[in-house]
Design an enzyme around this catalytic site. Structure first.
Site, PDB file in Angstrom:
ATOM      1  N   ASN A   1       0.871  -1.169   0.000  1.00 55.54           N
ATOM      2  CA  ASN A   1       0.000   0.000   0.000  1.00 55.54           C
ATOM      3  C   ASN A   1       0.915   1.228   0.000  1.00 55.54           C
ATOM      4  O   ASN A   1       2.135   1.107   0.141  1.00 55.54           O
ATOM      5  CB  ASN A   1      -0.993  -0.014   1.169  1.00 55.54           C
ATOM      6  CG  ASN A   1      -0.326  -0.032   2.523  1.00 55.54           C
ATOM      7  OD1 ASN A   1       0.717   0.579   2.741  1.00 55.54           O
ATOM      8  ND2 ASN A   1      -0.945  -0.730   3.462  1.00 55.54           N
TER       9      ASN A   1
ATOM     10  N   GLU B   1       3.287   1.681   3.002  1.00 52.57           N
ATOM     11  CA  GLU B   1       4.386   0.708   2.996  1.00 52.57           C
ATOM     12  C   GLU B   1       5.453   1.102   1.984  1.00 52.57           C
ATOM     13  O   GLU B   1       6.652   0.979   2.248  1.00 52.57           O
ATOM     14  CB  GLU B   1       3.845  -0.693   2.692  1.00 52.57           C
ATOM     15  CG  GLU B   1       2.994  -1.258   3.815  1.00 52.57           C
ATOM     16  CD  GLU B   1       2.121  -2.436   3.408  1.00 52.57           C
ATOM     17  OE1 GLU B   1       1.565  -3.074   4.322  1.00 52.57           O
ATOM     18  OE2 GLU B   1       1.964  -2.711   2.197  1.00 52.57           O
TER      19      GLU B   1
ATOM     20  N   ASP C   1      -5.010  -7.690   1.304  1.00 53.67           N
ATOM     21  CA  ASP C   1      -4.878  -9.136   1.115  1.00 53.67           C
ATOM     22  C   ASP C   1      -5.687  -9.592  -0.097  1.00 53.67           C
ATOM     23  O   ASP C   1      -5.246 -10.438  -0.872  1.00 53.67           O
ATOM     24  CB  ASP C   1      -5.342  -9.885   2.368  1.00 53.67           C
ATOM     25  CG  ASP C   1      -4.487  -9.575   3.582  1.00 53.67           C
ATOM     26  OD1 ASP C   1      -3.266  -9.392   3.423  1.00 53.67           O
ATOM     27  OD2 ASP C   1      -5.043  -9.518   4.690  1.00 53.67           O
TER      28      ASP C   1
END
Length: 187
Positions: free
Chosen positions: A64, A67, A138
């Site tokens: 994302n 991150e 996920d």
């Protein structure tokens, strides 16, 4: 020391390394698993917290935006900064692709030798409001990997993953999609 061999690799088409820095995906696992997976011709997709540069030569990364920013030590505020970040991750990890999820801004795909592809948040007709983003990343990693494993190119896989995420964020808690729901959202 654990040594992975080609015969230990499961007979599937893809490997997803999902690392939330809980000590399961150790540096030894990365060093042993990744070359074995590549040698076996597997698609290798990484969905990870922490430094993404640990993962070299992967098929794709699916961080994302926070991150990606953490790995690069930057804050992304503009499209130019996003494009630079995607390129730096692509080159720094020697990856074939980087799919950065951006919440309400959609997602951006960076592929070696191609222009960036910025996908807005997937719109669903007659859809409820976003309820819970838990598990959306996920869902993106899993759907993107599955699409690649059945022959989609990265742009097609990103489009499908974007639709899958749009579905799950409209449910409370960590949710999943049925194939029928995903097909309906895409068509």
């Amino acid at each position: 020391m654990l040594v992975y061999t080609h015969s230990m690799m499961p007979p599937n088409h893809a490997v997803v390394l999902s690392d939330y820095e809980n000590g399961i995906i150790s540096p030894e696992i990365i060093v042993e698993c990744m070359p074995t997976a590549r040698k076996a011709g597997k698609i290798v997709v990484v969905d990870s917290h922490g430094s993404l540069f640990r993962f070299q030569g992967v098929t794709a990364l699916t961080p994302n935006q926070p991150e990606a920013e953490l790995t690069l030590g930057v804050t992304i505020n503009t499209l130019a900064e996003l494009n630079e970040a995607g390129q730096r991750l692509l080159e720094g990890c020697h990856a074939q692709g980087v799919l950065i999820t951006r919440g309400a801004e959609g997602m951006s795909l960076f592929e070696a030798g191609k222009s960036p592809l910025h996908l807005p948040l997937h719109r669903l007709d007659h859809a409820s409001e976003i309820v819970d983003t838990n598990g959306a990343g996920d869902t993106v990693a899993a759907t993107f990997t599955l699409a690649l494993a059945v022959g989609a190119n990265m742009a097609e896989a990103a489009y499908i993953a974007n639709a899958a995420a749009a579905l799950v964020v409209r449910r409370l808690g960590c949710a999943s999609n049925t194939p029928q729901e995903l097909v309906k959202a895409i068509l």
